[in-house]
Write a protein that holds these residues in place. Structure first.
Motif, PDB file in Angstrom:
ATOM      1  N   PHE A  85       0.827  -1.199   0.000  1.00 31.83           N
ATOM      2  CA  PHE A  85       0.000   0.000   0.000  1.00 31.83           C
ATOM      3  C   PHE A  85       0.869   1.259   0.000  1.00 31.83           C
ATOM      4  O   PHE A  85       0.471   2.292  -0.540  1.00 31.83           O
ATOM      5  CB  PHE A  85      -0.919   0.020   1.219  1.00 31.83           C
ATOM      6  N   VAL A  86       2.036   1.182   0.650  1.00 33.20           N
ATOM      7  CA  VAL A  86       2.873   2.371   0.848  1.00 33.20           C
ATOM      8  C   VAL A  86       3.868   2.566  -0.286  1.00 33.20           C
ATOM      9  O   VAL A  86       3.988   3.671  -0.838  1.00 33.20           O
ATOM     10  CB  VAL A  86       3.623   2.276   2.192  1.00 33.20           C
ATOM     11  N   PHE A  87       4.613   1.521  -0.663  1.00 30.50           N
ATOM     12  CA  PHE A  87       5.669   1.643  -1.664  1.00 30.50           C
ATOM     13  C   PHE A  87       5.201   1.290  -3.072  1.00 30.50           C
ATOM     14  O   PHE A  87       5.965   1.432  -4.026  1.00 30.50           O
ATOM     15  CB  PHE A  87       6.857   0.750  -1.290  1.00 30.50           C
ATOM     16  N   GLY A  88       3.966   0.842  -3.207  1.00 27.22           N
ATOM     17  CA  GLY A  88       3.476   0.405  -4.506  1.00 27.22           C
ATOM     18  C   GLY A  88       3.665  -1.091  -4.664  1.00 27.22           C
ATOM     19  O   GLY A  88       4.471  -1.711  -3.971  1.00 27.22           O
ATOM     20  N   ALA A 359      -9.121  -4.291  -1.409  1.00 24.75           N
ATOM     21  CA  ALA A 359      -9.677  -3.846  -2.684  1.00 24.75           C
ATOM     22  C   ALA A 359      -8.876  -2.698  -3.290  1.00 24.75           C
ATOM     23  O   ALA A 359      -8.912  -2.478  -4.510  1.00 24.75           O
ATOM     24  CB  ALA A 359     -11.131  -3.417  -2.483  1.00 24.75           C
ATOM     25  N   GLU A 360      -8.127  -1.968  -2.457  1.00 21.99           N
ATOM     26  CA  GLU A 360      -7.362  -0.830  -2.949  1.00 21.99           C
ATOM     27  C   GLU A 360      -6.114  -1.257  -3.726  1.00 21.99           C
ATOM     28  O   GLU A 360      -5.565  -0.471  -4.501  1.00 21.99           O
ATOM     29  CB  GLU A 360      -6.915   0.060  -1.781  1.00 21.99           C
ATOM     30  N   LEU A 361      -5.655  -2.486  -3.522  1.00 19.40           N
ATOM     31  CA  LEU A 361      -4.398  -2.903  -4.140  1.00 19.40           C
ATOM     32  C   LEU A 361      -4.437  -2.813  -5.663  1.00 19.40           C
ATOM     33  O   LEU A 361      -3.441  -2.484  -6.302  1.00 19.40           O
ATOM     34  CB  LEU A 361      -4.038  -4.331  -3.709  1.00 19.40           C
ATOM     35  N   SER A 362      -5.594  -3.107  -6.234  1.00 22.07           N
ATOM     36  CA  SER A 362      -5.704  -3.044  -7.692  1.00 22.07           C
ATOM     37  C   SER A 362      -5.576  -1.613  -8.205  1.00 22.07           C
ATOM     38  O   SER A 362      -5.217  -1.385  -9.364  1.00 22.07           O
ATOM     39  CB  SER A 362      -7.040  -3.642  -8.152  1.00 22.07           C
ATOM     40  N   GLU A 363      -5.846  -0.626  -7.328  1.00 19.23           N
ATOM     41  CA  GLU A 363      -5.755   0.777  -7.721  1.00 19.23           C
ATOM     42  C   GLU A 363      -4.441   1.412  -7.285  1.00 19.23           C
ATOM     43  O   GLU A 363      -4.145   2.556  -7.630  1.00 19.23           O
ATOM     44  CB  GLU A 363      -6.919   1.562  -7.103  1.00 19.23           C
ATOM     45  N   THR A 364      -3.641   0.685  -6.505  1.00 19.99           N
ATOM     46  CA  THR A 364      -2.374   1.218  -6.012  1.00 19.99           C
ATOM     47  C   THR A 364      -1.353   1.264  -7.148  1.00 19.99           C
ATOM     48  O   THR A 364      -1.253   0.340  -7.949  1.00 19.99           O
ATOM     49  CB  THR A 364      -1.833   0.342  -4.863  1.00 19.99           C
ATOM     50  N   SER A 365      -0.580   2.340  -7.205  1.00 16.06           N
ATOM     51  CA  SER A 365       0.423   2.481  -8.269  1.00 16.06           C
ATOM     52  C   SER A 365       1.502   1.407  -8.128  1.00 16.06           C
ATOM     53  O   SER A 365       1.720   0.853  -7.046  1.00 16.06           O
ATOM     54  CB  SER A 365       1.055   3.867  -8.211  1.00 16.06           C
ATOM     55  N   ALA A 366       2.162   1.122  -9.238  1.00 18.99           N
ATOM     56  CA  ALA A 366       3.208   0.100  -9.230  1.00 18.99           C
ATOM     57  C   ALA A 366       4.364   0.512  -8.327  1.00 18.99           C
ATOM     58  O   ALA A 366       4.922  -0.309  -7.593  1.00 18.99           O
ATOM     59  CB  ALA A 366       3.705  -0.163 -10.654  1.00 18.99           C
TER      60      ALA A 366
END
Length: 423
Positions: A85-88, A359-366
């Motif tokens: 979540f923090v580092f992508g 659910a947020e992981l799919s929207e988290t930046s790489a």
């Protein structure tokens, strides 16, 4: 039986009290590398200065461990999932890989130390000993099987043996006082090291555990339990171990852990301490390393990852990290202290305690560039401080924190704003 919530939140009905969690890291404090840290810093600084370094380093670890632990307690995620979540998604894999390498490095240190000292003790006590390879394989199998059973067994093993290990250290302290009567001025230093660097070494001895506190505090019931689980091992138990070992080494005028224990009459007891502490310590190291690998390879079964990590950890024993032990600890403090600062700032200041959701992981930046830039800036600040170019506190780990915290907050809040709002 083997489900330990490596990639999902821990259910509330699986939570436990803070003392049990604190005993897990408390077991690490009583490991032989902890004795070596106390011996080497005591020899370098003398008793009074090393005492201050142990307590200040322990306080820094305890405060930082409480804060990082609260992230785990609130979210119920393992640290390596929090990193995503923090580092992508991909940035976290880099950080997780570094953690796995560091943890397997610790694993190798303990296996290497165990096999070497166990062989020497066996020769002294029984006149014969198994080969180094046989000792390493045997301990590796025991550690791997224990780790596969997961958090509950680790907690029970630690809670059982930490009090016994504490009694052994009390006996070592009593023997040191008796031995002191035959020496003169036993607390004078025989080498030199900067006080700030010594504090950073103390911080480095547990900084990996501090950054990985969510691995264990995700099982904590309350905030108070989280604080207890941090202050108990980092300020209480570890400081006790360092102080006792430093005093013993200065009394005996030796920084070799085996010679100190034998000269103070701990022959058979030393053998028990070595076996149990190596077992408990490496179970924790392997557990956290497996969680890191599981976050990267989510389709693998947890027990298979633990087995593979156990094999690689045994291989790390051949790297002879003990030859540069204090350098190893200092390197850990430089690399991982900024990581803790970044995900604490992310959760408490950027997200304002809004929980992470799968659910947020799919929207988290790489890759979170703000986190990576702040991490590099923190490492750079620590290295510059160590070489005397810049210094605010005189303690490299603290200087890294002072740079990383505002750097990440400013970069994330103004230059690399998150796509979603956390207001």
């Amino acid at each position: 039986m083997f489900e330990d919530y490596a990639t999902t939140p821990v259910p509330q009905n699986k939570t436990v009290g803070g003392v049990g969690i604190g005993m897990i890291n408390g077991g690490l404090a009583f490991a032989v590398p902890g004795l070596i840290t106390g011996l080497e810093l005591g020899t370098a600084l003398g008793f009074e200065q090393s005492l201050y370094a142990f307590l200040l380093g322990g306080l820094i670890l305890s405060v930082l461990g409480t804060v990082t632990g609260l992230v785990g307690m609130h979210n119920r995620f393992a640290s390596c999932m929090t990193m995503k979540f923090v580092f992508g998604r991909f940035g976290a894999n880099l950080i997780s890989l570094l953690f796995v390498v560091a943890l397997l490095g610790w694993y190798g240190v303990n296996i290497d130390l165990f096999s070497d000292v166990a062989q020497q003790l066996s020769f002294k006590l029984f006149g014969s000993a198994p080969s180094i390879l046989a000792l390493e394989i045997a301990l590796g199998i025991i550690i791997t099987l224990t780790t596969i059973w997961g958090f509950k067994l680790i907690e029970r093993v630690s809670t059982l043996f930490v009090p016994l290990l504490a009694l052994i250290l009390v006996y070592l302290l009593m023997q040191s006082f008796d031995y002191q009567s035959t020496t003169t001025d036993p607390t004078v230093a025989t080498a030199s090291i900067g006080f700030g660097e010594a504090v950073s070494v103390v911080v480095g001895s547990f900084i990996v555990s501090v950054v990985l506190m969510p691995d264990f505090t995700r099982f904590a019931r309350t905030s108070s339990d989280t604080a207890i689980s941090s202050f108990l091992p980092f300020l209480g138990l570890s400081s006790f171990v360092y102080i006792v070992s430093a005093f013993a080494g200065l009394v005996v005028h030796d920084d070799d852990v085996l010679q100190v224990m034998l000269m103070l009459g701990l022959g058979g007891i030393a053998f028990f301490l070595l076996i149990v502490s190596s077992w408990v310590t490496n179970v924790v190291n392997l557990y956290s390393a497996a969680l890191g690998l599981n976050a990267m390879f989510t389709r693998w079964k947890e027990w298979k990852i633990i087995a593979v990590a156990g094999v690689f950890g045994t291989i790390f024993a051949s790297f002879n990290l003990l030859d540069r032990f204090t350098d190893f600890l200092f390197g850990l403090s430089v690399v991982f202290t900024p990581v803790a600062a970044i995900y604490v700032v992310d959760f408490f200041l950027i997200r304002r305690k809004r929980h992470y959701q799968l659910a947020e992981l799919s929207e988290t930046s790489a890759i979170n560039l703000a986190a990576l830039f702040a991490w590099v800036m923190g490492i750079t600040a620590a290295l510059l401080s160590n070489h005397g170019y810049i210094s605010v506190t005189g303690i490299e780990a603290c200087d890294a924190l002072l740079v990383t915290v505002p750097a990440y907050w400013l970069l994330r809040a103004y230059l690399f704003k998150p796509a979603q709002s956390f207001q």
